[in-house]
Design a protein around this motif. Structure first.
Motif, PDB file in Angstrom:
ATOM      1  N   SER A 129      37.310 103.977 -87.814  1.00 28.07           N
ATOM      2  CA  SER A 129      36.736 105.274 -88.169  1.00 28.07           C
ATOM      3  C   SER A 129      37.328 105.811 -89.464  1.00 28.07           C
ATOM      4  O   SER A 129      36.910 106.863 -89.945  1.00 28.07           O
ATOM      5  CB  SER A 129      36.986 106.281 -87.046  1.00 28.07           C
ATOM      6  N   SER A 130      38.311 105.071 -90.034  1.00 34.47           N
ATOM      7  CA  SER A 130      38.990 105.626 -91.204  1.00 34.47           C
ATOM      8  C   SER A 130      39.345 104.607 -92.283  1.00 34.47           C
ATOM      9  O   SER A 130      39.505 104.973 -93.446  1.00 34.47           O
ATOM     10  CB  SER A 130      40.279 106.333 -90.764  1.00 34.47           C
ATOM     11  N   ILE A 131      39.487 103.334 -91.937  1.00 37.55           N
ATOM     12  CA  ILE A 131      39.916 102.324 -92.915  1.00 37.55           C
ATOM     13  C   ILE A 131      38.689 101.770 -93.639  1.00 37.55           C
ATOM     14  O   ILE A 131      37.695 101.423 -92.995  1.00 37.55           O
ATOM     15  CB  ILE A 131      40.702 101.198 -92.226  1.00 37.55           C
ATOM     16  N   PRO A 132      38.721 101.679 -94.964  1.00 36.62           N
ATOM     17  CA  PRO A 132      37.563 101.169 -95.704  1.00 36.62           C
ATOM     18  C   PRO A 132      37.146  99.774 -95.232  1.00 36.62           C
ATOM     19  O   PRO A 132      37.993  98.894 -95.036  1.00 36.62           O
ATOM     20  CB  PRO A 132      38.053 101.140 -97.156  1.00 36.62           C
ATOM     21  N   ILE A 133      35.857  99.583 -95.074  1.00 32.26           N
ATOM     22  CA  ILE A 133      35.326  98.279 -94.667  1.00 32.26           C
ATOM     23  C   ILE A 133      35.634  97.234 -95.734  1.00 32.26           C
ATOM     24  O   ILE A 133      35.937  96.084 -95.426  1.00 32.26           O
ATOM     25  CB  ILE A 133      33.805  98.383 -94.438  1.00 32.26           C
ATOM     26  N   THR A 134      35.595  97.653 -96.995  1.00 35.22           N
ATOM     27  CA  THR A 134      35.911  96.744 -98.093  1.00 35.22           C
ATOM     28  C   THR A 134      37.326  96.195 -97.952  1.00 35.22           C
ATOM     29  O   THR A 134      37.564  94.998 -98.128  1.00 35.22           O
ATOM     30  CB  THR A 134      35.765  97.483 -99.439  1.00 35.22           C
ATOM     31  N   ALA A 135      38.277  97.069 -97.606  1.00 39.86           N
ATOM     32  CA  ALA A 135      39.667  96.643 -97.441  1.00 39.86           C
ATOM     33  C   ALA A 135      39.818  95.689 -96.266  1.00 39.86           C
ATOM     34  O   ALA A 135      40.580  94.706 -96.335  1.00 39.86           O
ATOM     35  CB  ALA A 135      40.568  97.862 -97.238  1.00 39.86           C
ATOM     36  N   ILE A 136      39.111  95.944 -95.179  1.00 36.57           N
ATOM     37  CA  ILE A 136      39.186  95.063 -94.013  1.00 36.57           C
ATOM     38  C   ILE A 136      38.610  93.698 -94.358  1.00 36.57           C
ATOM     39  O   ILE A 136      39.190  92.657 -94.019  1.00 36.57           O
ATOM     40  CB  ILE A 136      38.449  95.692 -92.811  1.00 36.57           C
ATOM     41  N   PRO A 138      34.870  89.030 -96.989  1.00 33.58           N
ATOM     42  CA  PRO A 138      34.248  90.304 -97.376  1.00 33.58           C
ATOM     43  C   PRO A 138      32.740  90.357 -97.178  1.00 33.58           C
ATOM     44  O   PRO A 138      32.196  91.397 -96.810  1.00 33.58           O
ATOM     45  CB  PRO A 138      34.631  90.462 -98.848  1.00 33.58           C
ATOM     46  N   GLU A 139      32.025  89.245 -97.423  1.00 34.55           N
ATOM     47  CA  GLU A 139      30.569  89.254 -97.294  1.00 34.55           C
ATOM     48  C   GLU A 139      30.128  89.361 -95.839  1.00 34.55           C
ATOM     49  O   GLU A 139      29.035  89.843 -95.539  1.00 34.55           O
ATOM     50  CB  GLU A 139      29.967  87.997 -97.925  1.00 34.55           C
ATOM     51  N   GLN A 140      30.989  88.914 -94.926  1.00 36.14           N
ATOM     52  CA  GLN A 140      30.648  88.890 -93.494  1.00 36.14           C
ATOM     53  C   GLN A 140      31.156  90.119 -92.746  1.00 36.14           C
ATOM     54  O   GLN A 140      30.912  90.256 -91.550  1.00 36.14           O
ATOM     55  CB  GLN A 140      31.269  87.652 -92.831  1.00 36.14           C
ATOM     56  N   THR A 141      31.848  91.003 -93.446  1.00 33.72           N
ATOM     57  CA  THR A 141      32.469  92.153 -92.777  1.00 33.72           C
ATOM     58  C   THR A 141      31.615  93.404 -92.957  1.00 33.72           C
ATOM     59  O   THR A 141      31.174  93.725 -94.055  1.00 33.72           O
ATOM     60  CB  THR A 141      33.885  92.388 -93.336  1.00 33.72           C
ATOM     61  N   VAL A 142      31.418  94.110 -91.847  1.00 31.08           N
ATOM     62  CA  VAL A 142      30.567  95.295 -91.848  1.00 31.08           C
ATOM     63  C   VAL A 142      31.172  96.308 -90.874  1.00 31.08           C
ATOM     64  O   VAL A 142      31.860  95.939 -89.920  1.00 31.08           O
ATOM     65  CB  VAL A 142      29.122  94.921 -91.425  1.00 31.08           C
ATOM     66  N   GLY A 143      30.929  97.566 -91.116  1.00 30.74           N
ATOM     67  CA  GLY A 143      31.356  98.581 -90.160  1.00 30.74           C
ATOM     68  C   GLY A 143      30.312  98.741 -89.070  1.00 30.74           C
ATOM     69  O   GLY A 143      29.111  98.756 -89.343  1.00 30.74           O
ATOM     70  N   ALA A 144      30.768  98.837 -87.824  1.00 30.80           N
ATOM     71  CA  ALA A 144      29.885  99.152 -86.696  1.00 30.80           C
ATOM     72  C   ALA A 144      30.626 100.219 -85.901  1.00 30.80           C
ATOM     73  O   ALA A 144      31.297  99.930 -84.914  1.00 30.80           O
ATOM     74  CB  ALA A 144      29.597  97.924 -85.854  1.00 30.80           C
ATOM     75  N   HIS A 145      30.532 101.442 -86.393  1.00 25.06           N
ATOM     76  CA  HIS A 145      31.352 102.540 -85.889  1.00 25.06           C
ATOM     77  C   HIS A 145      30.663 103.267 -84.743  1.00 25.06           C
ATOM     78  O   HIS A 145      29.710 104.021 -84.937  1.00 25.06           O
ATOM     79  CB  HIS A 145      31.650 103.514 -87.026  1.00 25.06           C
ATOM     80  N   ILE A 172      32.367  89.022 -84.265  1.00 26.30           N
ATOM     81  CA  ILE A 172      33.715  89.427 -83.863  1.00 26.30           C
ATOM     82  C   ILE A 172      33.760  90.941 -83.959  1.00 26.30           C
ATOM     83  O   ILE A 172      33.676  91.516 -85.045  1.00 26.30           O
ATOM     84  CB  ILE A 172      34.777  88.806 -84.789  1.00 26.30           C
ATOM     85  N   VAL A 173      33.846  91.601 -82.804  1.00 30.35           N
ATOM     86  CA  VAL A 173      33.895  93.060 -82.769  1.00 30.35           C
ATOM     87  C   VAL A 173      35.359  93.475 -82.774  1.00 30.35           C
ATOM     88  O   VAL A 173      36.104  93.164 -81.847  1.00 30.35           O
ATOM     89  CB  VAL A 173      33.187  93.610 -81.516  1.00 30.35           C
ATOM     90  N   GLU A 174      35.767  94.175 -83.813  1.00 30.90           N
ATOM     91  CA  GLU A 174      37.172  94.577 -83.975  1.00 30.90           C
ATOM     92  C   GLU A 174      37.322  96.046 -83.620  1.00 30.90           C
ATOM     93  O   GLU A 174      36.721  96.905 -84.257  1.00 30.90           O
ATOM     94  CB  GLU A 174      37.609  94.290 -85.415  1.00 30.90           C
ATOM     95  N   SER A 175      38.140  96.310 -82.584  1.00 28.93           N
ATOM     96  CA  SER A 175      38.398  97.684 -82.168  1.00 28.93           C
ATOM     97  C   SER A 175      39.900  97.879 -81.956  1.00 28.93           C
ATOM     98  O   SER A 175      40.341  98.500 -80.991  1.00 28.93           O
ATOM     99  CB  SER A 175      37.625  97.992 -80.878  1.00 28.93           C
ATOM    100  N   VAL A 176      40.677  97.340 -82.886  1.00 27.82           N
ATOM    101  CA  VAL A 176      42.139  97.395 -82.848  1.00 27.82           C
ATOM    102  C   VAL A 176      42.594  98.749 -83.401  1.00 27.82           C
ATOM    103  O   VAL A 176      41.819  99.467 -84.042  1.00 27.82           O
ATOM    104  CB  VAL A 176      42.731  96.221 -83.665  1.00 27.82           C
ATOM    105  N   VAL A 177      43.855  99.100 -83.174  1.00 26.97           N
ATOM    106  CA  VAL A 177      44.400 100.374 -83.661  1.00 26.97           C
ATOM    107  C   VAL A 177      44.193 100.519 -85.167  1.00 26.97           C
ATOM    108  O   VAL A 177      44.045  99.529 -85.887  1.00 26.97           O
ATOM    109  CB  VAL A 177      45.906 100.503 -83.338  1.00 26.97           C
ATOM    110  N   GLU A 178      44.189 101.767 -85.646  1.00 24.14           N
ATOM    111  CA  GLU A 178      43.886 102.059 -87.044  1.00 24.14           C
ATOM    112  C   GLU A 178      45.051 101.690 -87.970  1.00 24.14           C
ATOM    113  O   GLU A 178      45.726 102.562 -88.533  1.00 24.14           O
ATOM    114  CB  GLU A 178      43.510 103.534 -87.207  1.00 24.14           C
ATOM    115  N   ASP A 179      45.244 100.396 -88.119  1.00 23.89           N
ATOM    116  CA  ASP A 179      46.279  99.866 -89.001  1.00 23.89           C
ATOM    117  C   ASP A 179      45.715  98.588 -89.614  1.00 23.89           C
ATOM    118  O   ASP A 179      45.386  97.642 -88.892  1.00 23.89           O
ATOM    119  CB  ASP A 179      47.559  99.568 -88.208  1.00 23.89           C
ATOM    120  N   PHE A 218      33.361 107.734 -93.797  1.00 26.55           N
ATOM    121  CA  PHE A 218      31.950 107.401 -93.662  1.00 26.55           C
ATOM    122  C   PHE A 218      31.112 108.698 -93.618  1.00 26.55           C
ATOM    123  O   PHE A 218      31.335 109.567 -94.437  1.00 26.55           O
ATOM    124  CB  PHE A 218      31.728 106.483 -92.455  1.00 26.55           C
ATOM    125  N   VAL A 219      30.181 108.852 -92.704  1.00 27.41           N
ATOM    126  CA  VAL A 219      29.363 110.068 -92.672  1.00 27.41           C
ATOM    127  C   VAL A 219      29.737 110.968 -91.498  1.00 27.41           C
ATOM    128  O   VAL A 219      30.023 112.155 -91.674  1.00 27.41           O
ATOM    129  CB  VAL A 219      27.858 109.727 -92.625  1.00 27.41           C
TER     130      VAL A 219
END
Length: 220
Positions: A110-117, A124-131, A78-85, A179-180
């Motif tokens: 680009s700004s919300i912690p992956i842990t929080a998402i 949580p174990e299945q969630t990763v950032g793909a920025h 599931i690729v999530e590219s919703v607004v930064e909220d 992130f970096v």
């Protein structure tokens, strides 16, 4: 692939997955607007020689644009590219995740912690950032960000998937704000703004120094 949030950035990411051989279900509130962004994205791919007209035509057949969440059942990613909220991201992901409970949730935030998402969507174990960076079709790198609870399997699967699309995954081991990429980018931006505000140099001079000085040296 189920893609949520088909703005222009999301549309280009969808094109990338389709060109990479994946079936893509784009969930959109306004199908007409999403279709227009997809059309522009295909034009970009063709203009820059990223794919032939025949390959684009084949990839277009692998994309389903819909408002029906049920069409996303069975998605592997599931690729999530919703607004930064955070609330809106969770609201968009949860119904899709309910239909594909084993899916990886790959957030393009680009700004919300992956842990929080990960906590907000209940996986949580299945969630990763793909920025991805704008424009996704033309930028070679994708930040893969590990949340505090992201599993090794999730990280490795996402790295391999991004690499299979012709991208170069760069691993971010700690989930820190920005992130970096954005931390480096904004560090320079902050300094540039200070230099102009303090009357040290004009915007034009700062631009020239970065473009024809720093950028040329950093390239090598």
């Amino acid at each position: 692939i189920a893609l949520l949030g088909p703005g222009l950035m999301g549309a280009q990411v969808a094109c990338e997955y389709a060109l990479g051989g994946h079936d893509v279900v784009i969930l959109a509130r306004r199908v007409d607007a999403a279709a227009e962004r997809l059309s522009r994205s295909w034009a970009t791919a063709l203009e820059h020689g990223l794919a032939t007209a025949d390959k684009i035509s084949a990839a277009q057949q692998r994309i389903l644009l819909t408002t029906d969440v049920a069409q996303s059942a069975g998605a592997g990613i599931i690729v999530e590219s919703v607004v930064e909220d955070l609330e809106q991201k969770a609201e968009a992901v949860k119904p899709v995740l309910a239909l594909s409970p084993e899916a990886i949730v790959a957030s393009n935030t680009s700004s919300i912690p992956i842990t929080a998402i990960g906590e907000a969507v209940g996986a949580p174990e299945q969630t990763v950032g793909a920025h991805y960076w704008n424009p996704p079709l033309l930028m070679p790198l994708v930040e893969i960000i590990r949340g505090e609870a992201t599993s090794d399997a999730t990280v490795e699967t996402m790295k391999a998937t991004v690499r299979s699309l012709g991208k170069r995954p760069v691993l971010v081991d700690r989930d820190v704000p920005g992130f970096v990429w954005n931390r480096l980018q904004l560090a320079l931006l902050r300094e540039a703004v200070w230099i102009v505000e303090q009357g040290v140099a004009s915007p034009a001079v700062v631009d020239e120094i970065v473009r024809d000085g720093l950028a040329r040296r950093w390239r090598y």
